[in-house]
Scaffold this active site. Structure first.
Site, PDB file in Angstrom:
ATOM      1  N   GLN B  61      57.939  45.090  48.258  1.00  0.00           N
ATOM      2  CA  GLN B  61      57.808  46.413  47.660  1.00  0.00           C
ATOM      3  C   GLN B  61      56.768  47.248  48.394  1.00  0.00           C
ATOM      4  O   GLN B  61      55.903  46.723  49.069  1.00  0.00           O
ATOM      5  CB  GLN B  61      57.365  46.260  46.193  1.00  0.00           C
ATOM      6  CG  GLN B  61      58.269  45.344  45.377  1.00  0.00           C
ATOM      7  CD  GLN B  61      57.665  45.009  44.030  1.00  0.00           C
ATOM      8  OE1 GLN B  61      58.029  45.608  43.030  1.00  0.00           O
ATOM      9  NE2 GLN B  61      56.711  44.107  44.004  1.00  0.00           N
ATOM     10  N   GLU B 116      50.341  43.750  37.373  1.00  0.00           N
ATOM     11  CA  GLU B 116      49.347  44.815  37.151  1.00  0.00           C
ATOM     12  C   GLU B 116      48.135  44.313  36.375  1.00  0.00           C
ATOM     13  O   GLU B 116      47.019  44.803  36.545  1.00  0.00           O
ATOM     14  CB  GLU B 116      50.045  45.941  36.390  1.00  0.00           C
ATOM     15  CG  GLU B 116      49.147  47.078  35.981  1.00  0.00           C
ATOM     16  CD  GLU B 116      49.892  48.074  35.099  1.00  0.00           C
ATOM     17  OE1 GLU B 116      51.141  48.104  35.126  1.00  0.00           O
ATOM     18  OE2 GLU B 116      49.218  48.808  34.353  1.00  0.00           O
ATOM     19  N   ASP B 136      53.796  36.260  38.804  1.00  0.00           N
ATOM     20  CA  ASP B 136      54.358  37.401  39.523  1.00  0.00           C
ATOM     21  C   ASP B 136      54.685  36.959  40.937  1.00  0.00           C
ATOM     22  O   ASP B 136      53.927  36.224  41.568  1.00  0.00           O
ATOM     23  CB  ASP B 136      53.348  38.560  39.545  1.00  0.00           C
ATOM     24  CG  ASP B 136      54.000  39.874  39.904  1.00  0.00           C
ATOM     25  OD1 ASP B 136      54.007  40.783  39.060  1.00  0.00           O
ATOM     26  OD2 ASP B 136      54.527  39.988  41.027  1.00  0.00           O
ATOM     27  N   ASP B 186      57.815  41.141  31.583  1.00  0.00           N
ATOM     28  CA  ASP B 186      57.211  42.394  32.062  1.00  0.00           C
ATOM     29  C   ASP B 186      57.684  42.615  33.499  1.00  0.00           C
ATOM     30  O   ASP B 186      56.894  42.655  34.435  1.00  0.00           O
ATOM     31  CB  ASP B 186      55.687  42.273  32.002  1.00  0.00           C
ATOM     32  CG  ASP B 186      55.002  43.598  32.316  1.00  0.00           C
ATOM     33  OD1 ASP B 186      55.694  44.636  32.348  1.00  0.00           O
ATOM     34  OD2 ASP B 186      53.786  43.578  32.541  1.00  0.00           O
TER      35      ASP B 186
END
Lengths: 336, 336, 336, 336
Positions: B61, B116, B136, B186
């Protein structure tokens, strides 16, 4: 947010810098930040941004240095682009070199404004130059550019350059003992509400500028947009105003991509201003350190041959700038 | 450029000050830099920018941290806003607290995604929590947020938090000995070309998530836009897919200003999910350190009472997410 | 919504037309609709809109006629501005008149493209002209412009004009009996994915165009952006390609405000192309009905004297267009 | 320009078709025209445009009807979106039905503003209604909407509707013989410089509105943005102002996608305002022709249960609207 299922079964995230290269992968992001300039209230010019490098403000103006994708680093004052890394050489070569080359041997130059430093940089390339006085009223702009505009660092260090923080008119009046071979007007555009228009008036040219020029001296000033439509905003009036004060007046123009328009300059003197392209090229070789990127003899003869439309409208211009009757281009200064 | 005639006869420049106050004088500049998000190909949402704080990229990303005028610091991944300083509390309070409050005594939680750190931050406010696993896949995002999101620094330092860099599916499968009171999804939105949709499928919920829940365990996931039009993009399908796998499923939603839309979440369990507003308020007081800014009992009863339009369309939704038939929302991931 | 308390105690609503005048009162509204062109992927040019007059599509292209505030009516094809009411005269005077004036007595002209009709309009102002063949492949564009571009209505009715709907190459080949004094290339830019590049290749010029020119014939073509940066996109290659095929090649350029750039044209022949500004002015007076707005002798000598930067880069250009190796400018045609 | 080489050897142009289908081929064009609304000076909301259907102006306001891609036809007054085809039903169902349903049997209704006609349309769906007085000051807006808003044509023809062109305050004062079961405030937002704030003051509610309500009568007004941040602009003050005048006051809100925000309404009366969701559903079935798309009993109970954040801030609001101390939301009216 942020989690992504593994496409290839391997999960080691390599550290990759978002700035260097990768235009493919970063397009999505890169195109989401924009600098937007309102050239006219119904016309916008927008650059994708890499980053906002610095922002500041003085008592007179807001200052920003942006890193834009199409035009590199860009100096923005009061929300209007002043100068872009990739094409400021066009503006500054056109502002400085014709006047200095037309002069037989320019030694002393006074710059009204020019806080950015690029005008001084071009002047100091001339071997004949002994002294350049740069007089800008905005100390913050000067300090900002000194710190951030690497390309002008050398010029700011040049011992021939004297930087003064003052109003150009007040400074010229104060220096009653000095006079100059060339005076360069590198002032902010006469924006509605901006105070610069006082330095574009007939009385200023007649009673302040002209008396400060030595015998054979030349005055040159940036003169705003000079496009087929935009030249009537201020270019034609600056030309006509100088025509009231000097015997010989030469308007010329060049396209500056980051301005999205043709830009204009006017050169004026009481001595004749005619040199062939060949003579200009010869003087450049003799007098200027390094090579110009934009300007040579042919370029100037083209730049000083305006299109029929603009030529006619300059001939017919009757407006003269006075403190009472200034014309403005679009935009709003802080004192509006 | 840069010179300005002296309006008041005094020329002392004040020190540069681009940030504190002066909103009048800086408006011109401030409004000239914008972040622009294409919510749909024919719909844009634009924030004036103060600055671009950081940019980066991982193998998965592109990452950026922007300082926006309307919503403060904003985390942008692949050109889509993930989280904004001024209203991320709405998203994270809604994602985390209902599931934890409905659970009689949550001790172990697994977060799929959440790089995050804000989801972990909210979880760790619950006094009953012994352990939070945050998994993550994107190490860069995690490191980026760790370094730059001050508000989550404390959470990242909390010894109850275990941060794993891996694919959530692989990690859940690997931990065959562990199970959880609550599993929180999430994840990035199932963007066209983004790989996340694999973590929104019936088979994933049935064979990976549900078996990892302890007796009375609850699964909750963010479920994309839930507006009167946008809820059909993914919200209704995520709801219907979970309905195939769990006995009790509660969809709810809240408006998040920086998203320019209502956002949705779905909570699912095989144990009943019914508590009165009063009981929720009581448990909040008993279990949560500090006070919520957005969520309380009444807020949740309103959030979980959907409008007639959305209610009907959720009831009538027949689509079930499978790896073969995913639905996407607008946007393009790097692997598109 | 809509009710407004009475400011002056009088409630009669006068019928006022929002289009004529009132720029003050309508600014709020007028500035809320914009045409946005992506000149480069990181550079945008935006015009406030008065209205969207017509939209259409052919099998080749999308067509729109917009009423813009800064540039009047604007013809947009495939999302790229083709021609704007206020300044199309610059493009068309530059495309047409130099070639026709350099020719001793042009009678027959073939236009490749030119569906808009403005090129024919300028050609038909020449008293020497007996016949103009306009060959555009897109019948919709031709019909669209015939119906909506009032300024060209007279030209479309001129009996000397023959409009053909066909591919220019096919048409030139088919007309083996005919040849022309001047051939004008008024083709869409060689956009990535657009098919026009076939009509910019050395083989096309050598084997199709040149044989169709009579003794002393002249070929002229629009040649894309010619700015200090943009001239390398196609202008320098078109120039260099023609240099391989013709003895005398003259590149020239002019600023077109609505394009936000300098535009280029190249004129080529096997007969010498040199006339003084005075001779050009004389021929204009003798041969052209009405007066040019932009072009005269001096304007052309300036336009054909390129800046040092562009001149050097044209001299050094080595790329030759072939069907195998075309260069493109930014944008995407329908067949991309 | 315009010519395109033949890709397939066949040159027949299909008939122009800019509207039906072809979304693929027209995307390029369609995305180049945008409506842009400045929601706050640092926040923009932009819709791709299909066309600008009509524009007009009255002595009070500028009017435009746009065809937008994301939200269909949109009515824009003074550069602010008033109503969009795809979601105006949310605004108008929420404005009209709760007050009418809470009233035991509403027969006479007075609309302040509502020139668009949609409020009247919803009122006239109630079988109990004998008479609706719609009082809008701007005849142009009324005529504009009458002519162009097809969806309200039937309502404008309904014999129970009396349309008056006047200031609402003046009209209410003039009708000293009449009183109403429900008075509906469908006024323009109290924009800075707009005159509407006079119709949001305590004195207006106390001395003009309340006396015109029959026994058991209900007043309802649109109350501006009601988002978690935006509710402090006017919503909380309108609520607090009405709380000074009426015994029972019910604030409620709903998300309206085209406004990019939650919108608020406030209902006020001296008779109790409590009905269960079931009773509301029953009354809807009994009294309203046709079915609501957005509002039912559950939707209203959710809409009238505000989030903790908004609830607290409404409770703590101390500001009361008076003619001396109005609060404004962003934007500028023509009389600014």
């Amino acid at each position: 947010m942020g989690e992504i299922a593994l496409p290839n079964g391997i999960g080691n995230g390599n550290s990759i810098n978002g700035v260097n290269g990768q235009s493919q992968s970063l397009n999505g992001y890169r195109k989401s930040c924009w600098y937007e300039e309102e050239i006219e209230e119904d016309l916008r010019w927008c650059f994708a941004l890499n980053s906002i490098l610095h922002t500041g403000a003085s008592q007179y103006q807001d200052i920003a240095l942006l890193d834009t994708k199409p035009f590199g680093k860009a100096l923005v004052i009061d929300g209007k682009l002043q100068s872009a890394e990739t094409d400021e050489f066009i503006y500054h070569e056109c502002l400085v070199h014709p006047a200095l080359l037309y002069h037989p041997s320019p030694k002393n130059v006074f710059i009204m404004g020019g806080g950015e430093g690029s005008t001084a940089r071009e002047l100091l390339r001339h071997k004949t130059i002994d002294k350049v006085v740069m007089c800008d009223i905005d100390e913050e702009v000067v300090n900002f550019c000194k710190s951030y505009l690497v390309v002008n660092k050398e010029a700011f260090r040049d011992t021939r350059l004297e930087v003064i923080i003052n109003d150009a008119r007040a400074e010229l009046e104060a220096r009653d003992d000095e006079s100059y071979d060339v005076i360069v007007g590198d002032l902010a555009d006469p924006i509605d509400g901006g105070p610069c228009y006082k330095l574009y008036t007939k009385s200023f040219y007649e009673f302040i500028v002209k008396p400060k020029l030595q015998q054979g001296g030349i005055f040159v000033t940036q003169a705003g947009p000079a496009g087929i439509f935009s030249h009537t905003e201020v270019f034609s009036c600056i030309y006509n105003t100088l025509r009231q004060v000097f015997k010989y007046v030469v308007p010329y123009s060049a396209h500056i991509p980051s301005y999205a328009d043709i830009w204009g300059w006017v050169m004026a003197s009481d001595s004749p201003l005619d040199l062939s392209a060949e003579e200009l090229d010869l003087r450049m070789r003799q007098r200027i350190k390094g090579e110009n990127r934009y300007l040579d003899g042919k370029t100037f003869s083209s730049a000083s041959t305006l299109s029929k439309t603009v030529r006619k409208s300059l001939d017919n211009e009757t407006h003269v700038y006075t403190e009472e009757a200034a014309r403005f281009i679009h935009g709003h200064g802080k004192h509006a």
